[in-house]
Design a protein around this motif. Structure first.
Motif, PDB file in Angstrom:
ATOM      1  N   PRO A 167      36.215   5.453  57.898  1.00 53.22           N
ATOM      2  CA  PRO A 167      36.903   6.379  56.989  1.00 53.22           C
ATOM      3  C   PRO A 167      37.276   5.725  55.659  1.00 53.22           C
ATOM      4  N   ALA A 168      37.688   4.458  55.727  1.00 52.04           N
ATOM      5  CA  ALA A 168      38.109   3.767  54.505  1.00 52.04           C
ATOM      6  C   ALA A 168      36.944   3.601  53.539  1.00 52.04           C
ATOM      7  N   ILE A 169      35.819   3.062  54.015  1.00 49.01           N
ATOM      8  CA  ILE A 169      34.695   2.788  53.110  1.00 49.01           C
ATOM      9  C   ILE A 169      34.000   4.069  52.660  1.00 49.01           C
ATOM     10  N   SER A 170      33.912   5.070  53.543  1.00 53.12           N
ATOM     11  CA  SER A 170      33.236   6.318  53.179  1.00 53.12           C
ATOM     12  C   SER A 170      33.998   7.062  52.086  1.00 53.12           C
ATOM     13  N   CYS A 196      43.775   7.093  49.453  1.00 50.12           N
ATOM     14  CA  CYS A 196      44.859   7.068  50.453  1.00 50.12           C
ATOM     15  C   CYS A 196      45.372   8.475  50.738  1.00 50.12           C
ATOM     16  N   PHE A 197      45.484   9.301  49.697  1.00 52.39           N
ATOM     17  CA  PHE A 197      45.947  10.675  49.878  1.00 52.39           C
ATOM     18  C   PHE A 197      44.983  11.457  50.781  1.00 52.39           C
ATOM     19  N   ILE A 198      43.691  11.321  50.536  1.00 48.46           N
ATOM     20  CA  ILE A 198      42.683  12.017  51.366  1.00 48.46           C
ATOM     21  C   ILE A 198      42.755  11.530  52.807  1.00 48.46           C
ATOM     22  N   LEU A 199      42.919  10.208  53.000  1.00 43.12           N
ATOM     23  CA  LEU A 199      42.997   9.656  54.362  1.00 43.12           C
ATOM     24  C   LEU A 199      44.243  10.158  55.095  1.00 43.12           C
ATOM     25  N   VAL A 200      45.372  10.218  54.398  1.00 40.30           N
ATOM     26  CA  VAL A 200      46.600  10.717  55.027  1.00 40.30           C
ATOM     27  C   VAL A 200      46.420  12.175  55.446  1.00 40.30           C
ATOM     28  N   CYS A 201      45.821  12.977  54.573  1.00 34.50           N
ATOM     29  CA  CYS A 201      45.573  14.391  54.913  1.00 34.50           C
ATOM     30  C   CYS A 201      44.630  14.505  56.110  1.00 34.50           C
ATOM     31  N   GLU A 391      49.411   8.588  69.366  1.00 33.44           N
ATOM     32  CA  GLU A 391      49.695   7.182  69.071  1.00 33.44           C
ATOM     33  C   GLU A 391      48.528   6.509  68.353  1.00 33.44           C
ATOM     34  N   ILE A 392      47.321   6.746  68.870  1.00 31.26           N
ATOM     35  CA  ILE A 392      46.130   6.123  68.289  1.00 31.26           C
ATOM     36  C   ILE A 392      45.879   6.684  66.886  1.00 31.26           C
ATOM     37  N   ASN A 393      46.118   7.966  66.692  1.00 38.16           N
ATOM     38  CA  ASN A 393      45.877   8.604  65.393  1.00 38.16           C
ATOM     39  C   ASN A 393      46.699   7.942  64.296  1.00 38.16           C
ATOM     40  N   TRP A 394      47.999   7.728  64.563  1.00 37.89           N
ATOM     41  CA  TRP A 394      48.852   7.167  63.517  1.00 37.89           C
ATOM     42  C   TRP A 394      48.573   5.691  63.305  1.00 37.89           C
ATOM     43  N   VAL A 395      48.220   4.968  64.362  1.00 40.15           N
ATOM     44  CA  VAL A 395      47.841   3.555  64.204  1.00 40.15           C
ATOM     45  C   VAL A 395      46.573   3.443  63.355  1.00 40.15           C
ATOM     46  N   LEU A 396      45.580   4.310  63.640  1.00 42.47           N
ATOM     47  CA  LEU A 396      44.345   4.311  62.846  1.00 42.47           C
ATOM     48  C   LEU A 396      44.642   4.620  61.379  1.00 42.47           C
ATOM     49  N   MET A 397      45.531   5.579  61.129  1.00 47.63           N
ATOM     50  CA  MET A 397      45.851   5.951  59.756  1.00 47.63           C
ATOM     51  C   MET A 397      46.476   4.772  59.007  1.00 47.63           C
ATOM     52  N   ILE A 398      47.439   4.110  59.652  1.00 45.01           N
ATOM     53  CA  ILE A 398      48.100   2.963  59.004  1.00 45.01           C
ATOM     54  C   ILE A 398      47.096   1.854  58.716  1.00 45.01           C
ATOM     55  N   LEU A 399      46.217   1.577  59.691  1.00 45.57           N
ATOM     56  CA  LEU A 399      45.217   0.525  59.497  1.00 45.57           C
ATOM     57  C   LEU A 399      44.221   0.894  58.406  1.00 45.57           C
ATOM     58  N   CYS A 400      43.800   2.172  58.363  1.00 38.95           N
ATOM     59  CA  CYS A 400      42.859   2.628  57.324  1.00 38.95           C
ATOM     60  C   CYS A 400      43.446   2.450  55.931  1.00 38.95           C
ATOM     61  N   ILE A 401      44.691   2.860  55.762  1.00 34.86           N
ATOM     62  CA  ILE A 401      45.342   2.749  54.450  1.00 34.86           C
ATOM     63  C   ILE A 401      45.555   1.279  54.089  1.00 34.86           C
ATOM     64  N   THR A 402      45.906   0.471  55.096  1.00 33.98           N
ATOM     65  CA  THR A 402      46.085  -0.968  54.858  1.00 33.98           C
ATOM     66  C   THR A 402      44.785  -1.606  54.398  1.00 33.98           C
TER      67      THR A 402
END
Length: 793
Positions: A167-170, A196-201, A391-402
């Motif tokens: 998700p981050a690179i795409s 980051c805004f698109i990833l959070v959404c 749980e996994i969804n929010w961990v993935l989101m934090i890692l993607c934004i990081t």
């Protein structure tokens, strides 16, 4: 039958295959189709430079073409997709196939009865001469069983890592097209926040499920593929019509000869052209083999080749662009904004697919006791497999934004993503080699040829990725090590707990001796004692009775277990038997799920369990009446070994229990037949003698004579049957209690430091901070009884 996007269709017709091929674009090919956004940019990031001779760009194009041809087309479409497990694909499907054809599974509570499940089919008869040596060697060395599991966990962890990086690179690569429309000072402050805004959404909308907008996925990807195809054709015709000559392998050797070490290191960027190829196999269960093959061969593959050729044609005439090499420089300025919008939408669709795949593979890992318990929410009642794990969804989101904020460029993200993708492909190649020998019964030379040919290609790319360790490739390695540690510790402790239960179970005589004479009372209601054991009385129940000298009138020892198949048909899910004589009102129920099965909610589970118990009671009394000799069967109820072994598959046949002992048969339309006869007044029930290596399957077949007059024996047995059924219904009305073990695990004295760290700290930390078994089973707190147990393993 296959269900997707609310449409249920029968596999087989060409129209269905074309419809599935169209629908697969949005689910399977979102990631793969967006790779042209960043392949050339990552390849020319540092190791090689674009020169006037065009040897570099033509060499890269040649590598891209042959990589796309050999790996996704030849390896996946023509070979790997054929290794499906009852229509399912992915790493666990290959592992499941291997475990069924060779005794290498580390799942603790296996039974011979599991092999009678209709989805537990073998590709070929076992023990072929060509594979017997490999099979015997694998089964003989227990360390290879662990090594195989670690290999599977490595592939699983890298898929989860890809769920962070893709998700981050795409999205970042799609949004980076803004740099051509903004000044350098401004775009660097716009691209990161917008990404980051698109990833959070994207992650915030996951709990709604994809079924609401899933119908838009395929049109978006189709539009994107047509868009890059048209751009490719335009650039080829307008800038360099002879670019097709670069498809020759000669240009690869010419490229490596000129660039030497830099060219080899640049392969870490080229391999990004096949990111998402694994999704073709992983998502096989949603579509048919023909659909995925058709979509890739006739649409996705040609579109990608045209896109890469078009970019190469443009770059071959532009050696001093004012911006870095990227996808958007080859897009005519008049259509740049529409292409940017379509690219962002396509990257979101591709990211959605990998996020859903991450949820799915974690759910599979959890079902095989390789991942701590997490909350799984099914977002659609109609479409199978659409799940959400908060749980996994929010961990993935934090890692993607990081990752997006930390790396800030395509180069580092590409290096990280490339290593994860290549590792998954290497794992698939290794497992596929074993499938060729063990499941397809091909000569070892065929498997070795497959391993050496595709393995050498993937190792070449893998080695190039490893050189980028300090430039981003460290991230998937770190993530994999962290996740593998968690998964292996959880699995190891689960196995040790099962072994402790096995060695500390109590005898049937102890249970039968409990009674008023010992001050133990029976209270109204149903007591469901959950255990991993498939035989014997678990230690947590003996502890329960010791501390609280009472237990329920109807006692059921429930074992919810996983079978190495993707699905267990509902009609074959329940194995039911007695524990002790009929008067004791104690039963054993083994509930079997596949690694992709949806676990029932507790209300429907409780209702269905009672219904299956009632069916078993009717069957058992009818069996006692109509099989001979009666005395032996009745005597067997008080025999421990017999009562522990006799388990019947209950689910397809429903017994009416009418006074004339007529057996009414109704086959569930959604179930898979397991050999039950459809002849009127004839019932065919499978009894499993399921404990021990020498267990056998016995098919009991009996006919009922409707004209038999009621004898005293029949009348007495019917009264006992009615009494037992009445007790069951009365107990259900009184309420159900769920008795679960609340465990604390300790390493035994003298254990190694590593084991003490893993058990005393690692496992107990995970157990305390993850979902408990009561939450996983959705047991209402008012009905829960927890028994404290200390496991010294």
């Amino acid at each position: 039958r296959v269900a997707y996007s609310g449409i249920v269709l029968q596999k087989g017709s060409w129209k269905t295959a074309l419809l599935f091929a169209y629908q697969s674009l949005g689910v399977v090919y979102g990631d793969l189709s967006t790779s042209p956004l960043y392949v050339y940019k990552s390849t020319f990031a540092e190791d090689i430079q674009h020169s006037e001779s065009n040897e570099e760009i033509f060499g890269v194009l040649s590598f891209v073409f042959w990589t796309l041809t050999l790996v996704p087309l030849f390896k996946y479409v023509f070979v790997v997709l054929r290794a499906d497990d009852n229509g399912e694909g992915g790493t666990f499907a290959l592992y499941s196939l291997i475990c069924r054809h060779a005794n290498v599974s580390l799942l603790p509570n296996r039974q011979v009865a599991d092999e009678a499940v209709s989805t537990y089919k073998l590709e070929h008869p076992p023990e072929k001469r060509s594979c017997s040596r490999v099979k015997v060697y694998l089964e003989k060395h227990k360390v290879l069983h662990t090594a195989l599991l670690i290999l599977v966990l490595l592939g699983t962890c890298m898929v989860i890592g890809d769920g962070v990086l893709t998700p981050a690179i795409s999205v970042f690569s799609a949004v980076s097209g803004l740099e051509l429309s903004m000044s350098k000072e401004h775009h660097q402050y716009a691209v990161i926040p917008i990404t980051c805004f698109i990833l959070v959404c994207l992650f915030a909308l996951q709990h709604y499920g994809t079924h609401r907008v899933g119908f838009l996925f395929a049109p978006v990807v189709l539009t994107w593929l047509l868009c890059i195809s048209a751009l490719g054709l335009y650039n080829m015709i307008h800038w360099n019509p002879h670019v097709y000559q670069a498809l020759s392998p000669y240009y690869m050797f010419k490229f490596l000869k000129k660039t030497k070490k830099g060219g080899w290191m640049s392969l870490g960027g080229i391999l990004l052209c096949i990111t998402g190829s694994e999704a073709m196999f992983a998502d096989l269960g949603h579509f048919s083999y023909a659909a995925i093959q058709t979509a890739f061969t006739f649409l996705v593959y040609p579109a990608l080749i045209l896109a890469y050729m078009g970019q190469a044609a443009y770059l071959s005439q532009h050696h001093h662009t004012s911006y870095h090499i990227s996808f958007y420089v080859s897009v005519p300025e008049s259509v740049r904004w529409p292409v940017l919008v379509i690219a962002i939408l396509a990257s979101v669709v591709g990211s959605q697919a990998i996020i859903s795949g991450t949820f799915s593979i974690i759910n599979q890992s959890q079902s095989l006791s390789c991942f701590p318990r997490v909350k799984v929410i099914h977002t659609s009642d109609k479409i199978h497999g659409q799940i959400y794990i908060p749980e996994i969804n929010w961990v993935l989101m934090i890692l993607c934004i990081t990752v997006t904020i930390g790396f800030r460029d395509t180069k580092h993200m590409g290096n990280a993503s490339g290593l994860a993708v290549m590792t998954v492909m290497l794992v698939t190649t290794c497992l596929m080699s074993l499938v060729i020998i063990l499941c397809w019964n091909k000569p070892p030379a065929v498997a070795l040829s497959f391993l050496l040919f595709f393995g050498s290609i993937e190792l070449l790319y893998f080695s190039a990725s490893l050189t980028k360790f300090t430039e981003g490739a460290w991230l998937p390695i770190l993530l994999a090590l962290f996740l593998m540690t968690i998964m292996f510790v959880w699995h190891y402790a689960t196995i040790k707990k099962y072994e402790f239960d096995l060695h500390n179970k109590v005898s049937l005589e102890w249970l039968l001796a409990l009674g008023p004479s010992l001050g133990v009372a029976r209270v109204p209601g149903i007591g469901l004692v959950f255990t991993d054991l498939t035989s014997g009385i678990p230690a947590n129940f003996s502890r329960f009775v010791t501390n609280l000298p009472a237990y329920h009138r109807i006692l059921v020892f429930v074992c919810v277990k996983s079978v190495p198949v993707p699905f267990v048909p509902p009609a074959e899910r329940y194995l039911v038997g007695r524990v002790g004589p009929a008067a004791h009102r104690s039963y054993r129920c083994i509930v079997r799920y596949g690694y992709r099965d949806v676990h029932q909610d507790i209300d429907s589970f409780e209702t269905e369990l009672v219904a299956r118990l009632a069916d078993f009671i009717r069957y058992d009394w009818h069996r006692s009446q109509h099989t001979s000799p009666y005395a032996e069967d009745d005597a067997s109820h008080s025999n421990e070994s017999s009562s522990e072994r006799r388990l019947a598959v209950i689910g397809t046949v429903t017994f009416s229990g009418t006074p004339g002992y007529g057996i009414e048969e109704s086959v569930e339309p959604a179930s898979v037949s397991i050999g039950f006869s459809t002849v009127e007044s004839v019932t065919d029930v499978i009894e499993m003698q399921a404990v021990g290596a020498g267990a056998v399957e016995r098919r009991v077949r009996f006919a009922i004579d409707d004209d038999d007059s009621e004898s005293d024996v029949q009348t007495k047995m019917y009264v006992q049957l009615e009494e037992e059924l009445r007790d069951l219904m009365t107990a259900q009305e009184a309420g159900t209690a769920f008795i679960l073990g609340h465990t604390h695990v300790e390493a035994k004295q003298g254990s190694s430091i590593l084991k003490r760290l893993a058990i005393n700290f690692g496992y107990n930390f995970l157990r305390r901070n993850c979902r408990g078994p009561d939450v996983a089973l959705k047991v209402p707190p008012i009905s829960l009884l927890e028994v404290g147990m200390v496991y010294v393993v």
